[in-house]
Design an enzyme around this catalytic site. Structure first.
Site, PDB file in Angstrom:
ATOM      1  N   SER A   1       8.785  -1.795  -2.940  1.00 22.10           N
ATOM      2  CA  SER A   1       7.396  -1.694  -2.523  1.00 22.10           C
ATOM      3  C   SER A   1       7.065  -2.407  -1.306  1.00 22.10           C
ATOM      4  O   SER A   1       7.429  -1.918  -0.232  1.00 22.10           O
ATOM      5  CB  SER A   1       6.764  -2.648  -3.801  1.00 22.10           C
ATOM      6  OG  SER A   1       5.308  -2.422  -3.926  1.00 22.10           O
TER       7      SER A   1
ATOM      8  N   GLU B   1      -7.129  10.463  -3.931  1.00 18.27           N
ATOM      9  CA  GLU B   1      -8.281  11.083  -3.427  1.00 18.27           C
ATOM     10  C   GLU B   1      -8.115  11.627  -2.090  1.00 18.27           C
ATOM     11  O   GLU B   1      -7.000  11.657  -1.658  1.00 18.27           O
ATOM     12  CB  GLU B   1      -9.292  10.140  -3.362  1.00 18.27           C
ATOM     13  CG  GLU B   1      -9.041   8.867  -2.228  1.00 18.27           C
ATOM     14  CD  GLU B   1     -10.418   7.950  -2.088  1.00 18.27           C
ATOM     15  OE1 GLU B   1     -10.979   7.770  -0.895  1.00 18.27           O
ATOM     16  OE2 GLU B   1     -10.917   7.221  -2.916  1.00 18.27           O
TER      17      GLU B   1
ATOM     18  N   HIS C   1       5.441   3.379  -4.560  1.00 16.84           N
ATOM     19  CA  HIS C   1       4.826   3.625  -5.725  1.00 16.84           C
ATOM     20  C   HIS C   1       4.073   5.285  -5.275  1.00 16.84           C
ATOM     21  O   HIS C   1       2.963   5.292  -5.726  1.00 16.84           O
ATOM     22  CB  HIS C   1       3.540   2.854  -5.716  1.00 16.84           C
ATOM     23  CG  HIS C   1       3.947   1.327  -5.824  1.00 16.84           C
ATOM     24  ND1 HIS C   1       4.637   0.745  -7.347  1.00 16.84           N
ATOM     25  CD2 HIS C   1       3.944   0.333  -5.203  1.00 16.84           C
ATOM     26  CE1 HIS C   1       5.018  -0.343  -7.064  1.00 16.84           C
ATOM     27  NE2 HIS C   1       4.472  -0.801  -5.880  1.00 16.84           N
TER      28      HIS C   1
END
Lengths: 277, 277
Positions: B128, B146, B170
């Site tokens: 991560s 988005e 992710h």
């Protein structure tokens, strides 16, 4: 111009309904005062859809609106419903389940009337499920926001108003790049078109231009050098090398046959003018 | 072999910690019985991280584990902490905020010791935020799920263990393709690498192979023909034409200098064997 075919307008869902309404205006302008059929067929519970669009369109000068719903396939034989489409300048498919549109309308007189409407210059617009249904092949199920696994996807034939493409919607918002790559991996002849919310493509002939606030993502597997889709187990993650991707936004134009963006994106403020010329 | 540089292992987050632990095993195998430093520096509240990894690694034979945390930058001058890295066979950066790793460690003796560890053949792994920090440039903020808008993105220099790339993590789960395209649009010299959860790249020299259950998505803007990133207003959506995308999964290999997948993906079951040879 010998091609009198009208525009196809495929919208990624959640188009603006009370602000500038750029996308709904693009539909309205093409009606030239004629009647718009709001087809709520995609929904299992269509209540409220028509009223929302009646309000949104009446604010931009479209007042001749009628609703079309089908409880059963046999409703497609109803002469009153047939006359609605025969006398319309455009049809707008609302959201819901794309499989409901196609399973209710496929191979019926109403489907033929939608084709006729398009062929005689009428607008065929659709948002969300209504956008997916326009393409040759539709994604009907497939997870977003996770790694694409080869067994995940369910495809079905669409209305086929737009050949050689597969349209996906709510694209950025639902993280659907993986499932669209999975879809085009099945047969790279199909160009993948992912449309974000409040964004649309206006297809005239075999070219389209982009309007709205979000992106339209094109994925083209035509030049792919390696794919594991036919070799690998259903729970395997996809490998697909050398996909071409185009991120498009308002003002961009694209040639579906050449599978290329057209040079010289138009000024987004003027995109609509050029599309109309 | 003249290049004694060790492996970089960049993980997309949420790697399996109690099943097969394919990714943690890849770290463990490279330690050759040596000490592993669990660097929890990315977290503002590091409690619990070390214990979770202690349990996960002890089940696969790694018992010499120590935690490294920094409350302040001056902790990097602490000889005890320096000795931890100097005597280790590997370091594993846990998740949190990549900006905390770099702002605490950048241009300190500890950063230099991490470089030395890598140069003398040690493993530098990160999950991560810990994966992002390895690359030359990091994404530190930018919305997922988005449409990518040009003003959305915040980049920062990473540790730079891996040059000419920007790593995002992710990736499928948070719908980050838009922000990674935005990042590489800034300077197409950087190759974008998006790593899904429970997925990793193992970089040895300038090649990597993919392990884990999800996908690794490469986006390459080197051949882009049109970009609006420098011309358009911050709230404009990105246009970027002719990006090359590779969807990679377990067993795939990639050459970072050639910016190409390597031919003949290895059998995923044997990927680890080949990577070790």
């Amino acid at each position: 111009m010998t091609d009198r075919t009208g525009a196809l307008i495929a919208i990624g869902g959640h188009e603006d309904k009370d602000g500038d309404r750029v996308i709904l205006r693009a539909v309205a302008e093409r009606l030239q005062g004629g009647k718009l059929v709001i087809a709520t067929v995609a929904s299992h519970e269509p209540e409220g859809y028509f009223e929302a669009y009646r309000q949104a369109f009446s604010g931009i000068g479209v007042t001749d609106l009628v609703e079309l719903y089908l409880d059963e396939r046999e409703d497609t034989l109803d002469p009153t419903r047939q006359q609605l489409i025969a006398s319309a300048a455009g049809i707008f498919f609302t959201g819901g389940d794309q499989l409901r549109i196609v399973s209710q309308m496929g191979e019926t007189p109403l489907e033929e009337l939608v084709r006729d409407l398009h062929a005689r210059g009428g607008v065929v617009a659709g948002t969300s499920a209504g956008a997916s249904a326009q393409s040759e092949t539709m994604l009907v199920r497939g997870n977003g926001a996770e790694s694409y696994r080869i067994g995940d996807l369910h495809l079905a034939p669409g209305l086929g108003l737009l050949s050689d493409v597969i349209i996906d919607q709510h694209f950025a918002e639902r993280g659907r790049i993986g499932r669209l790559l999975g879809a085009i991996a099945h047969n790279p002849r199909l160009l993948g078109i992912g449309i974000d919310e409040d964004s649309a493509i206006i297809v005239e002939g075999r070219c389209f231009n982009v309007i709205g606030s979000g992106a339209v993502t094109i994925v083209d597997a035509g030049a792919v050098t390696h794919s594991n889709i036919a070799e690998a187990a259903p729970d395997r993650t996809l490998s697909l090398h050398h996909v071409v991707l185009h991120a498009l936004s308002a003002g961009d134009r694209f040639d579906l046959d050449a599978r290329q963006p057209l040079p010289g994106p138009v000024d987004p403020g003027k995109a609509e003018d050029k599309a109309l010329s």
